[in-house]
Design a protein around this motif. Sequence first.
Motif, PDB file in Angstrom:
ATOM      1  N   GLU A 378     -10.368  12.512  19.002  1.00 18.51           N
ATOM      2  CA  GLU A 378      -9.985  13.364  20.121  1.00 18.51           C
ATOM      3  C   GLU A 378     -10.574  12.778  21.399  1.00 18.51           C
ATOM      4  N   GLU A 379      -9.753  12.624  22.422  1.00 14.98           N
ATOM      5  CA  GLU A 379     -10.210  12.043  23.678  1.00 14.98           C
ATOM      6  C   GLU A 379     -10.606  13.138  24.670  1.00 14.98           C
ATOM      7  N   HIS A 380     -11.672  12.871  25.408  1.00 15.60           N
ATOM      8  CA  HIS A 380     -12.137  13.771  26.461  1.00 15.60           C
ATOM      9  C   HIS A 380     -12.232  12.924  27.727  1.00 15.60           C
ATOM     10  N   ARG A 381     -11.223  13.015  28.580  1.00 14.25           N
ATOM     11  CA  ARG A 381     -11.107  12.134  29.736  1.00 14.25           C
ATOM     12  C   ARG A 381     -11.697  12.782  30.989  1.00 14.25           C
ATOM     13  N   PHE A 382     -12.413  11.969  31.767  1.00 13.59           N
ATOM     14  CA  PHE A 382     -13.033  12.437  32.993  1.00 13.59           C
ATOM     15  C   PHE A 382     -12.752  11.442  34.111  1.00 13.59           C
ATOM     16  N   PRO A 383     -12.590  11.933  35.347  1.00 16.81           N
ATOM     17  CA  PRO A 383     -12.392  11.015  36.477  1.00 16.81           C
ATOM     18  C   PRO A 383     -13.721  10.410  36.916  1.00 16.81           C
ATOM     19  N   LEU A 384     -13.637   9.384  37.753  1.00 12.49           N
ATOM     20  CA  LEU A 384     -14.842   8.828  38.365  1.00 12.49           C
ATOM     21  C   LEU A 384     -15.511   9.907  39.214  1.00 12.49           C
ATOM     22  N   GLY A 385     -16.833   9.838  39.298  1.00 15.50           N
ATOM     23  CA  GLY A 385     -17.550  10.800  40.119  1.00 15.50           C
ATOM     24  C   GLY A 385     -18.041  12.022  39.372  1.00 15.50           C
ATOM     25  N   GLU A 386     -17.681  12.165  38.096  1.00 14.25           N
ATOM     26  CA  GLU A 386     -18.148  13.308  37.301  1.00 14.25           C
ATOM     27  C   GLU A 386     -19.042  12.820  36.165  1.00 14.25           C
ATOM     28  N   GLU A 387     -19.939  11.890  36.492  1.00  8.70           N
ATOM     29  CA  GLU A 387     -20.742  11.260  35.453  1.00  8.70           C
ATOM     30  C   GLU A 387     -21.628  12.264  34.714  1.00  8.70           C
ATOM     31  N   GLU A 388     -22.323  13.131  35.441  1.00  7.99           N
ATOM     32  CA  GLU A 388     -23.230  14.065  34.768  1.00  7.99           C
ATOM     33  C   GLU A 388     -22.463  15.078  33.936  1.00  7.99           C
ATOM     34  N   ILE A 389     -21.338  15.532  34.426  1.00  7.90           N
ATOM     35  CA  ILE A 389     -20.509  16.459  33.651  1.00  7.90           C
ATOM     36  C   ILE A 389     -20.026  15.773  32.379  1.00  7.90           C
ATOM     37  N   ARG A 390     -19.652  14.510  32.509  1.00  7.11           N
ATOM     38  CA  ARG A 390     -19.153  13.731  31.375  1.00  7.11           C
ATOM     39  C   ARG A 390     -20.225  13.566  30.294  1.00  7.11           C
ATOM     40  N   VAL A 391     -21.425  13.177  30.711  1.00  6.64           N
ATOM     41  CA  VAL A 391     -22.496  12.943  29.740  1.00  6.64           C
ATOM     42  C   VAL A 391     -22.950  14.252  29.114  1.00  6.64           C
ATOM     43  N   ARG A 392     -23.050  15.304  29.903  1.00  3.84           N
ATOM     44  CA  ARG A 392     -23.433  16.610  29.373  1.00  3.84           C
ATOM     45  C   ARG A 392     -22.422  17.075  28.327  1.00  3.84           C
ATOM     46  N   HIS A 393     -21.148  16.856  28.616  1.00  2.00           N
ATOM     47  CA  HIS A 393     -20.095  17.236  27.669  1.00  2.00           C
ATOM     48  C   HIS A 393     -20.252  16.479  26.356  1.00  2.00           C
ATOM     49  N   ALA A 394     -20.562  15.189  26.435  1.00  2.00           N
ATOM     50  CA  ALA A 394     -20.738  14.385  25.226  1.00  2.00           C
ATOM     51  C   ALA A 394     -21.915  14.887  24.397  1.00  2.00           C
ATOM     52  N   ALA A 418     -26.063   5.353  29.746  1.00  2.00           N
ATOM     53  CA  ALA A 418     -27.166   5.480  28.790  1.00  2.00           C
ATOM     54  C   ALA A 418     -28.382   6.144  29.429  1.00  2.00           C
ATOM     55  N   SER A 419     -28.786   5.666  30.599  1.00  2.00           N
ATOM     56  CA  SER A 419     -29.983   6.230  31.228  1.00  2.00           C
ATOM     57  C   SER A 419     -29.767   7.689  31.594  1.00  2.00           C
ATOM     58  N   LEU A 420     -28.537   8.058  32.010  1.00  2.00           N
ATOM     59  CA  LEU A 420     -28.261   9.451  32.357  1.00  2.00           C
ATOM     60  C   LEU A 420     -28.339  10.340  31.121  1.00  2.00           C
ATOM     61  N   ALA A 421     -27.910   9.827  29.980  1.00  2.65           N
ATOM     62  CA  ALA A 421     -28.002  10.611  28.746  1.00  2.65           C
ATOM     63  C   ALA A 421     -29.457  10.951  28.449  1.00  2.65           C
ATOM     64  N   TYR A 422     -30.336   9.970  28.551  1.00  2.00           N
ATOM     65  CA  TYR A 422     -31.751  10.233  28.292  1.00  2.00           C
ATOM     66  C   TYR A 422     -32.374  11.091  29.391  1.00  2.00           C
ATOM     67  N   GLU A 423     -31.905  10.936  30.614  1.00  2.00           N
ATOM     68  CA  GLU A 423     -32.396  11.768  31.710  1.00  2.00           C
ATOM     69  C   GLU A 423     -32.091  13.244  31.450  1.00  2.00           C
ATOM     70  N   LEU A 424     -30.876  13.521  30.957  1.00  3.06           N
ATOM     71  CA  LEU A 424     -30.510  14.910  30.668  1.00  3.06           C
ATOM     72  C   LEU A 424     -31.280  15.447  29.466  1.00  3.06           C
ATOM     73  N   LEU A 425     -31.573  14.603  28.498  1.00  2.00           N
ATOM     74  CA  LEU A 425     -32.388  15.051  27.366  1.00  2.00           C
ATOM     75  C   LEU A 425     -33.798  15.431  27.822  1.00  2.00           C
ATOM     76  N   ASP A 426     -34.259  14.796  28.882  1.00  2.00           N
ATOM     77  CA  ASP A 426     -35.611  15.021  29.388  1.00  2.00           C
ATOM     78  C   ASP A 426     -35.652  16.099  30.464  1.00  2.00           C
ATOM     79  N   ALA A 427     -34.476  16.538  30.935  1.00  2.00           N
ATOM     80  CA  ALA A 427     -34.400  17.453  32.070  1.00  2.00           C
ATOM     81  C   ALA A 427     -34.848  18.863  31.695  1.00  2.00           C
TER      82      ALA A 427
END
Length: 591
Positions: A378-394, A418-427
């Motif tokens: 299943e694909e979950h497509r996001f536009p440019l500029g929604e990086e944090e929303i994209r990673v949070r969704h994943a 990758a770094s944003l994923a770990y940043e959100l885990l630490d947030a």
Amino acid sequence: MTPPAIIVFADSGRDTAERIAAATGGNIRICGQGGEDALKLLPKLFTEGTPIIGICAAGILIRLLSPSLEDKLREPPVLAVSQDGFSVVPLLGGHRGANKLARQLAETLGGMAAVTTASDSKFLHSLDEPPDGWVLGTQAEAKPAMMALLLGAKIQLDGYAPWLEAAGYPLSSMGAVKVLITEQMLKVDRGIVYHPRTLVAGVGCERGAAAEEVINLITFALNSQNLSPRSLACIASLDLKGDEPALLEAAKHFGVPLRLFTAAQLSQERYRLTQPSAIVEAAVGTPSVSEAAALKAGPLVVNKLKSQRATCAIGRALRPIDVESFGHRPGLLHLVGIGPGEPISRTASAVAALEASSDWVGYGLYLDLIGDLRRSQEEHRFPLGEEEIRVRHALELAAEGRVVSLVCSGDAQIYAMASLAYELLDATGDRAVSEIARRVAIETHPGISAFQAASAAAGALIGHDFCCISLSDLLTPHDDILRRLEGAAAADFVTALYNPRSLRRTDLIEDTKRIFLAHRPPTTPVIIGSNLGRPEQSVRIVELSAFNPEEIDMLTIVIIGSSTSKAFPRASGQVAYTPRGYAKKAAADVG
């Protein structure tokens, strides 16, 4: 079964290969002219245990794999399929899934399975290849029993195994071949024991408990009632324990999956509990973990036992458990770098992660670049500029027990997610992800980054010390970027420039040229790489003094050489490299 490799030698077999890929989730590999070397590829796949389906004559596969044949008990399924899909021939690994797969493909393709194994040609299942949910006690029991049945004997069945009669085996209360279906560790004379996957070990443990303690407790619980570990369907626990190393190691030890339930789901069992705990309920929201998890299977056959830091209870279902619908698996997030874009530049690790995932999350363009690998994901497509929303969704998708690939171009750790994923885990606070999402497992699959691809296409400019700097000031202050450019230029690093220019931001790339000209010869080679890994790829080399910042856009990477970098012409065009000092070493050795 591992998804098969579907080998195509001619375009005329491509349609059949695509139908097989859609049915099996397999990966099509093109061999022959313009494709991979089958003489190297097939033995490699075979020794790795990957099932092989060749759209070709059986003799081709036999000749390619014959040097690799050693142990028939370890060989993966190998099948030959005619180009029209009508004939499906299992060649190797008949009792390791090839015969079963042949019948499935024949049904899918509207063809015929040419099964030649004696037992499988007469019965739908060989005794040593029971369907999911039943496990043979020992392999040694199956062969003499199979021989007796082929000579006309009948089965005396004790227990629930409807697949035997469905497979065509003759049953009789006076049968000479005894078949016992039991969770107990038992043997029968002149017969076979099958262990149904009906047991669930519910386990709770303190954070950081030793894996050995949990394994020993489960083993003790099974032994207390003479239960076979082969009847374990899974280990079950609270979803907050999805990342607990002791539980993951215990599941690996017993060869079963770990399945998880929410506190609310476990709390539904509160009225059947024999040992509820107010302390546990206050801590995690359910009065029991181990006992409640075991009860999800059925009545307890082993009441809750305690060790120093763990608890275990065992529940029993009436029928084999479908673990895919029992609770949910621990969440897993793959951070995948797909390289510049072309399939040949993907790492095997990245491809395996993408193929194993249930969900792909990413910028739409990146998902398009891997469309050839998509089967049922299943694909979950996001536009440019929604990086944090994209990673949070994943992360939150993975928290639901899905296997998720967060797709990045190049390498996931280089100016990617990758770094944003770990940043959100630490947030903490408003940016924090859910507690379950914080506990998902993360695996990173490196990819080829743009600076590597550009340097490789133009020679070896990053052959000595180098650095990477992003010229995007959306997340990094403008003055910090200028300071880093000055430092890289003064330190004489080969410097790769990411996000070099946008419609809004044009000054930083011009400042870069000015700064580097103050520290570099005007003849310093500069690589300009655009649309790397795509059909419209362009890579060229210019001198620093002739470098025109106005020609650069966001789909371009720029690499500026050091003061020692050089360029020279070859028949294929200009190339650039940075020497490491081997000439001085050679001169010193001579001296």
